[in-house]
Design an enzyme around this catalytic site. Structure first.
Site, PDB file in Angstrom:
ATOM      1  N   THR A  93       7.724   0.192  -1.139  1.00  0.00           N
ATOM      2  CA  THR A  93       7.536  -1.233  -1.432  1.00  0.00           C
ATOM      3  C   THR A  93       8.548  -2.039  -0.621  1.00  0.00           C
ATOM      4  O   THR A  93       9.606  -1.539  -0.247  1.00  0.00           O
ATOM      5  CB  THR A  93       7.747  -1.526  -2.928  1.00  0.00           C
ATOM      6  OG1 THR A  93       9.117  -1.280  -3.276  1.00  0.00           O
ATOM      7  CG2 THR A  93       6.839  -0.678  -3.784  1.00  0.00           C
ATOM      8  N   CYS A  94       8.215  -3.284  -0.369  1.00  0.00           N
ATOM      9  CA  CYS A  94       9.158  -4.142   0.355  1.00  0.00           C
ATOM     10  C   CYS A  94      10.034  -4.880  -0.661  1.00  0.00           C
ATOM     11  O   CYS A  94      10.043  -6.108  -0.759  1.00  0.00           O
ATOM     12  CB  CYS A  94       8.430  -5.118   1.274  1.00  0.00           C
ATOM     13  SG  CYS A  94       7.296  -6.230   0.445  1.00  0.00           S
ATOM     14  N   ASP A  95      10.752  -4.092  -1.461  1.00  0.00           N
ATOM     15  CA  ASP A  95      11.599  -4.632  -2.511  1.00  0.00           C
ATOM     16  C   ASP A  95      12.854  -3.775  -2.576  1.00  0.00           C
ATOM     17  O   ASP A  95      12.766  -2.551  -2.677  1.00  0.00           O
ATOM     18  CB  ASP A  95      10.856  -4.592  -3.853  1.00  0.00           C
ATOM     19  CG  ASP A  95      11.533  -5.422  -4.930  1.00  0.00           C
ATOM     20  OD1 ASP A  95      12.752  -5.223  -5.129  1.00  0.00           O
ATOM     21  OD2 ASP A  95      10.861  -6.253  -5.557  1.00  0.00           O
TER      22      ASP A  95
END
Length: 598
Positions: free
Chosen positions: A478-480
């Site tokens: 995820t881009c988190d």
């Protein structure tokens, strides 16, 4: 080598043989063989394996232990259990659960109208209990379930629910279901969910309300339907002492109601609370299942004798204990971030800064006897060179060379040391840890880690005949920035240094059968992993059944209320036929990343 604490958390469900993690059951298949079998069917992304035999094992353990305790203490009440559907409502779990529990008459607990429909549909003759706040429709459903022949008990959480039961009985002329009263105890539990109990808890009736409820039942000629009192002092209790206190308190409430005239009151429901071990580093639970069951039987028997009432039937609603061990998440490593620091990427000049030259000499001259010293020196040199870069005294190529050489020295030192000096390595782990990028989403598959920092046992499923030498941080796709399991020197996870161009490396996450499925979220629109039930036929051969592939992108978009026909129409209008055909193919794939192994 490292057994990753399987003697602590696995309950003998898994064993290590020939460097592979194997299921300790029947033909003892390795987890890597299961992964390879499902990949041959062209399923992509992370995998969630469910093991119905582990559900059955836990149900059998629960009933067998209580049965022995009842016999040991000559207890006259019976033991009953129900599974709380909130822990895992998925049909690939619930249907095997019901099948495994039939021999014990193992039932279901519902906390919502949707869950009650599941129980009414699939439960057979086993008990159903209904907890949580209820409206008139939900209470009416309970009456209908009773009409269907179900052994159902509505646990009232407040006097208003009792009033609604009375109203529905008058309006429908149907026979009421059994009625239970959730009591708000003074005593609370232990652990992360202790607030489930105690005088200020969200649920249950106070002493005054219990007496008012009994008066209402008596006034409306419904006392005969009062069959149960219920309490719950917390999920996954790590200490048994609060349970003993709660049993005494609830036992006295039960006896007082019996002596008031509640002749059909016959059961105490002690809720859930049985813990399972999530830690792979040390035991966190200070009691056994035998001790838990014995304390329940002994305490309630003594109170019944003291008060001169019948010994109550016992109900439990343990969810984690039954479900947690039954599922394993397996995800492949996509990338090791030290891979960029290979010697082939060095850009050494004819004349390099002195510290770069020193790093290069350290790398060439390192031996086992000086490995620890050189590793310390390389870390110091790298710090100095990064400061020089900030001041403008070295260029980007010099910085790159410094990072590569320092990393090469660290890896070489670890290979010499074979991680013999764990304490020393822990001290500098923030400098030498490896980042493992895995093809999964923490938010989707391990939401309790993200939400409450719940531990889960983590280990590779192969290479277990080799000593792991890299302190590991795990990154999801995820881009988190929260999608990371950071290295913790107090609970260190060490993994293997592998060449992903030459071999595959898979990481397993264990004890994920409770809550993770139902709490998982579509952060970044990653859906559930591909799910597989692992069964064994009469010849002990493995059968992979009920395969549910990870959702297609088009289905995910539809789930969150996009008009997928509109999406396809707009895209089709803007693209030529051949390009749109490629795009449409991608729409019918899942969001997880493509890898060589898929």
């Amino acid at each position: 080598m490292n057994d990753f604490g399987i003697d602590i958390w696995s309950n003998n469900n898994f064993i290590i043989e020939e460097g592979k993690l194997k299921l300790n059951y029947k033909s003892k298949p390795s987890l890597i063989s299961l992964v390879n079998s499902i990949r041959k069917k062209d399923y992509k992304g992370p995998l969630l394996f469910r093991f119905p035999h582990l559900i059955e094992k836990q149900i059998d353990r629960l009933y067998d232990t209580y049965t022995k305790a009842i016999k040991e203490y000559s207890y006259k009440g019976s033991f009953n259990a129900v599974f709380p559907l909130k822990v895992n409502q998925y049909p690939t779990f619930v249907k095997p659960l019901i099948k495994a529990g039939q021999k014990h008459n193992y039932g279901l607990e519902a906390g919502s109208k949707a869950e009650l429909f599941i129980a009414m549909t699939y439960n057979k003759n086993a008990p159903i209990t209904v907890n949580g706040f209820k409206d008139k429709e939900m209470i009416h459903l309970g009456f209908i379930a009773k009409k269907m022949g179900h052994n159902i008990t509505l646990i009232i959480e407040g006097l208003n629910e009792l009033e609604t039961i009375i109203d529905v009985a008058k309006e429908t002329k149907l026979q009421p279901p059994n009625i239970g009263v959730r009591v708000r105890l003074f005593n609370s539990g232990s652990g992360a969910w202790a607030k489930s109990g105690g005088i200020d808890s969200k649920f249950g009736l106070s002493s005054t309300e219990i007496l008012e409820a009994y008066d209402q039942l008596e006034k409306n000629n419904l006392c005969e339907y009062l069959t149960m009192i219920h309490f719950h002092i917390g999920s996954s209790m790590n200490s048994i002492k609060p349970l003993k206190n709660a049993l005494k308190e609830s036992g006295h409430i039960y006896a007082e109601l019996k002596n008031l005239g509640a002749t059909n009151l016959s059961a105490i429901n002690i809720g859930g609370g049985l813990a399972i071990e999530y830690s792979q580093f040390n035991r966190t639970i200070n009691y056994s299942l035998h001790e838990f069951a014995s304390d329940v039987i002994f305490t309630l028997k003594n109170i019944a004798k003291q008060k001169g009432v019948e010994e109550p039937n016992i109900f439990t609603e343990s969810g984690r204990f039954i479900s947690a061990s039954s599922a394993v998440l397996i995800a492949p490593v996509l990338e090791l971030f030290s891979a960029e620091y290979e010697a082939v990427h060095l850009r050494l000049k004819k004349k390099n800064p002195p510290l770069i030259e020193e790093l290069n000499e350290l790398y060439k001259d390192m031996k086992k006897k000086n490995a620890l010293e050189y590793m310390h020196d390389s870390i110091d040199h790298l710090d100095s060179l990064l400061k020089l870069f900030d001041l403008g005294y070295i260029d980007l190529e010099d910085r790159s060379n410094a990072e590569i050489l320092a990393n090469l020295i660290i890896k070489k030192a670890i290979s010499f040391l074979e991680v013999d000096d764990y304490e020393e390595l822990k001290r500098i782990d923030n400098k030498i840890q490896e980042k493992y990028l895995l093809n999964f989403s923490i938010f989707q598959s391990l939401p309790d880690f993200w939400g409450i920092k719940q531990e889960f046992p983590i280990m590779p499923i192969t290479h277990l005949d080799k000593k792991p030498t890299r302190s590991a941080s795990i990154w999801d796709i995820t881009c988190d920035s929260d999608g990371e399991i950071e290295f913790d020197p107090t609970k260190p996870l060490y993994l293997h240094d592998v060449n992903l161009d030459e071999e595959e490396y898979f990481i397993g996450f264990f004890q994920v059968g409770a809550y993770q499925d139902v709490l998982g979220m579509k952060h970044n629109l990653f859906s559930h992993p591909t799910e597989v039930n692992v069964l064994f036929n009469e010849n002990d051969e493995v059968e992979l059944e009920h395969i549910i592939e990870s959702q297609k992108i088009i289905d995910i978009l539809e789930d969150i209320d996009y008009d997928t026909n509109e999406i396809k129409a707009i895209l089709n209008e803007k693209l030529d036929k051949d390009t749109y055909a490629i795009l449409e193919k991608y729409l019918y794939d899942n969001s997880y990343l493509k890898t060589t192994w898929s």
